[in-house]
Scaffold this motif. Structure first.
Motif, mmCIF file in Angstrom:
data_model
loop_
_atom_site.group_PDB
_atom_site.id
_atom_site.type_symbol
_atom_site.label_atom_id
_atom_site.label_comp_id
_atom_site.label_asym_id
_atom_site.label_seq_id
_atom_site.Cartn_x
_atom_site.Cartn_y
_atom_site.Cartn_z
ATOM 1 N N SER A 274 -1.311 -14.832 9.105
ATOM 2 C CA SER A 274 -0.311 -13.788 9.036
ATOM 3 C C SER A 274 1.069 -14.702 8.471
ATOM 4 C CB SER A 274 -0.071 -13.587 10.508
ATOM 5 O OG SER A 274 1.344 -12.726 10.348
ATOM 6 N N ALA A 275 1.804 -13.816 7.875
ATOM 7 C CA ALA A 275 3.116 -14.404 7.258
ATOM 8 C C ALA A 275 3.956 -14.186 8.618
ATOM 9 C CB ALA A 275 3.665 -13.312 6.334
ATOM 10 N N LEU B 92 8.425 -12.838 4.411
ATOM 11 C CA LEU B 92 7.451 -12.408 3.331
ATOM 12 C C LEU B 92 8.401 -11.542 2.434
ATOM 13 C CD1 LEU B 92 4.846 -11.804 2.337
ATOM 14 C CD2 LEU B 92 4.514 -9.961 3.798
ATOM 15 N N ASP C 70 7.213 -9.030 -0.917
ATOM 16 C CA ASP C 70 6.251 -8.717 -1.858
ATOM 17 C C ASP C 70 6.323 -7.175 -2.197
ATOM 18 O OD1 ASP C 70 3.485 -8.941 -2.598
ATOM 19 O OD2 ASP C 70 2.755 -9.736 -0.911
ATOM 20 N N VAL D 265 3.688 -3.768 -3.444
ATOM 21 C CA VAL D 265 2.492 -3.169 -3.492
ATOM 22 C C VAL D 265 2.246 -1.905 -4.356
ATOM 23 C CG1 VAL D 265 1.688 -4.052 -1.153
ATOM 24 C CG2 VAL D 265 2.337 -1.848 -1.130
ATOM 25 N N GLN E 152 -1.698 -1.525 2.523
ATOM 26 C CA GLN E 152 -1.295 -2.666 1.849
ATOM 27 C C GLN E 152 -0.548 -3.381 2.533
ATOM 28 O OE1 GLN E 152 -1.742 -2.779 -2.454
ATOM 29 N NE2 GLN E 152 -2.163 -0.606 -2.340
ATOM 30 N N VAL E 153 0.823 -2.726 3.122
ATOM 31 C CA VAL E 153 1.771 -3.513 3.525
ATOM 32 C C VAL E 153 1.409 -4.120 4.883
ATOM 33 C CG1 VAL E 153 3.916 -3.214 4.651
ATOM 34 C CG2 VAL E 153 3.683 -2.039 2.345
ATOM 35 N N SER F 193 -1.385 -4.963 5.944
ATOM 36 C CA SER F 193 -2.549 -5.950 5.564
ATOM 37 C C SER F 193 -1.830 -7.310 5.109
ATOM 38 C CB SER F 193 -3.560 -5.515 4.728
ATOM 39 O OG SER F 193 -4.278 -6.597 4.134
ATOM 40 N N ARG F 194 -0.959 -7.189 4.289
ATOM 41 C CA ARG F 194 -0.061 -8.314 3.958
ATOM 42 C C ARG F 194 0.842 -9.014 4.783
ATOM 43 N NH1 ARG F 194 0.805 -7.461 -2.050
ATOM 44 N NH2 ARG F 194 -1.183 -7.204 -2.573
ATOM 45 N N GLY G 134 -1.883 -11.634 5.611
ATOM 46 C CA GLY G 134 -1.646 -12.346 4.481
ATOM 47 C C GLY G 134 -2.434 -11.861 3.158
ATOM 48 N N VAL G 135 -3.076 -10.957 3.316
ATOM 49 C CA VAL G 135 -3.923 -10.297 2.054
ATOM 50 C C VAL G 135 -3.412 -8.930 1.729
ATOM 51 C CG1 VAL G 135 -5.788 -11.763 2.663
ATOM 52 C CG2 VAL G 135 -5.691 -9.555 3.662
#
Length: 168
Positions: free
Chosen positions: A27-28, A122, A124, A126, A159-160, A162-163, A167-168
């Motif tokens: 995890s972030a 984090l 990022d 997506v 996706q959010v 999951s990130r 962390g993926v």
């Protein structure tokens, strides 16, 4: 013999670096983070309905995941983000050169930061994707586009989450 097989399987699984998906080991976020708030979300597109739909999809996805709770106030971390783009690409055409299959993209950039210290955990971005076919009329095509928009929003939310959590 049965004991030997069990021991061999346990040793193989223990030594291979296997980690069940969704266990949160990468995890972030800090392990102490238990709550998240959906902070400021902005929309830089001309599609006003996608912002509330994205917020709802994020709340539902975090709730379905169950490892972190979404709260209105007093969250450990805040997720802020911007819908940066909404686009459609024609993929296939009719004999009259009219697009009849399209790819719909929604891009979303986000940050997750500590609510009190403003530390960014984090940063990022997506892109949610969905495909659709045009209908025989305007109303059918609009309904297909709306349904694809919803699926792309759900893709962004998945996706959010999951990130943030894996962390993926």
């Amino acid at each position: 013999m049965r004991v030997m097989v069990c021991i061999a399987i346990l040793l193989a699984v223990a030594g291979c670096g296997y980690r069940p998906v969704g266990s949160g080991g990468v995890s972030a976020l800090q392990p102490s983070v238990k709550t998240i708030g959906i902070g400021t979300l902005k929309n830089r597109t001309l599609r006003p309905t996608i912002l509330p739909a994205l917020k709802d999809a994020l709340v539902r996805r975090f709730a379905a995941e169950g490892r972190i709770r979404v709260v209105e106030e007093g969250a450990d971390v805040l997720l802020d983000g911007t819908i940066d783009g909404f686009g459609e690409e024609p993929l296939a055409f009719t004999k009259n050169d009219t697009a009849n299959r399209l790819r719909l993209n929604i891009s979303f950039s986000f940050t997750v930061k500590d609510r009190l210290e403003e530390t960014v955990f984090l940063r990022d971005g997506v892109t949610g994707v969905a495909f659709y076919f045009t209908g025989t009329g305007i109303s059918e095509t609009r309904a297909a586009e709306d349904e694809a928009t919803f699926r792309a929003i759900v893709d962004v939310a998945e996706q959010v989450v999951s990130r943030v959590l894996d962390g993926v």
